[in-house]
Design a protein around this motif. Structure first.
Motif: not given
Length: 305
Positions: A185-190, A192-196, A208-215, A220-221
């Motif tokens: 959770i603390a390692i930038e770029g991992s 888990t970090y990005r999912i967090r 609010r609504s959002y598109r899965i592409e936005e997430l 960055n996945m």
């Protein structure tokens, strides 16, 4: 193991009982430390766990993350490494032997601080892991927990010593068998970090609504990678997590305000009141109005006992 742990758990139980007024979740004089007490086995509770260490000092507890069950008792500890919506139920509690719990919240920055000051190895490319786990209690961890709790009897020591004991607790967790999960959770770029970051975005914008592409862009996945890693960490999809957050907030609003269920449905982001009612019933077992009446009766009964 039990000979080393149980006497210290008895001491911790006494510290909890002497520092809280009664049943409920109680904030202590130590920042981010909470004590819990419950003298009856009431129905399940719904809420969000922040990154935290949770101990059952007396009694037993079940926690559900989506459909996954985590059971723990005084021989274990539970860690949530990211923000997660959960369902929890105390399974052992009575007036004579109440459930007693200990929760210490922490931040990714505090984890990174420990990693920076230690020689614990780091692998930023490690695959994402479930953001919640139960591990067997170790005497060294319980020792550090006790040192922190004892500060409540010497409040003048809290400003200086509490940060040191918290750091030791995190160090022990990182050294444990599931320490790698916590590191991520603390390692930038991992992963888990990005999912967090995506989880935090959904929690702050669940209405609010959002598109899965936005997430996916925020993480960055690719869309497929986001789905895979998100479900690995949270045991649910982004849409399922958003739905649980909406319904939990709706229930909270219905309990504290004399508000129509349709108005609440719109407040939490639903466009269809009928869909809201169906999903509310599916999660909580009753339609909104009936559920709230039932809960209020339950709380009144508990308060009068």
């Amino acid at each position: 193991m039990s000979e080393l742990i149980y006497p210290k758990q008895n001491e911790l139980a006494k510290l909890i009982e002497s520092n809280i007024p009664g049943d409920g979740v109680n904030e202590t004089a130590i920042p981010s430390l909470f004590f819990m007490r419950q003298s009856t086995k009431i129905g399940p509770s719904y809420g969000n766990y922040k990154p935290s260490l949770c101990l059952v000092v007396q009694g037993a507890k079940d926690v559900w993350l989506a459909e996954e069950l985590f059971k723990y008792s005084p021989t274990d500890y539970l860690v949530a490494s990211v923000d997660l919506p959960v369902t929890a139920q105390v399974t052992e509690a009575s007036a004579d032997v109440p459930y007693l719990g200990f929760k210490l919240e922490f931040t990714p920055e505090q984890i990174l601080d420990v990693l920076s000051d230690s020689e614990i190895s780091i692998n930023p490319k490690e695959n994402a892991k479930r953001g919640m786990f139960v591990s067997h209690m170790e005497p060294t961890l319980l020792d550090a927990v006790l040192r922190l709790a004892r500060l409540l009897d010497n409040p003048q020591d809290i400003p200086v010593l509490a940060p040191l004991f918290k750091k030791e607790i995190l160090y022990r967790l990182l050294q444990g068998m599931n320490g790698n999960t916590l590191k991520q959770i603390a390692i930038e770029g991992s992963s888990t970090y990005r999912i967090r970051n995506v989880i935090e975005h959904i929690m702050n914008n669940f209405d609010r609504s959002y598109r899965i592409e936005e997430l996916a862009e925020k993480a960055n996945m690719s869309v497929s990678s986001l789905h895979r890693h998100f479900k690995e960490v949270t045991a649910m999809s982004p849409i399922q997590l958003q739905k649980q957050l909406r319904l939990q907030e709706a229930r909270r609003l219905l309990l504290i305000e004399s508000t129509d269920a349709t108005d609440v449905a719109f407040q939490v982001g639903y466009e269809s009141p009928s869909q809201f009612s169906r999903e509310y019933s599916r999660m909580f077992g009753f339609p909104p109005r009936e559920d709230i009446k039932r809960l209020r009766r339950q709380y009144e009964k508990t308060a009068n006992e």
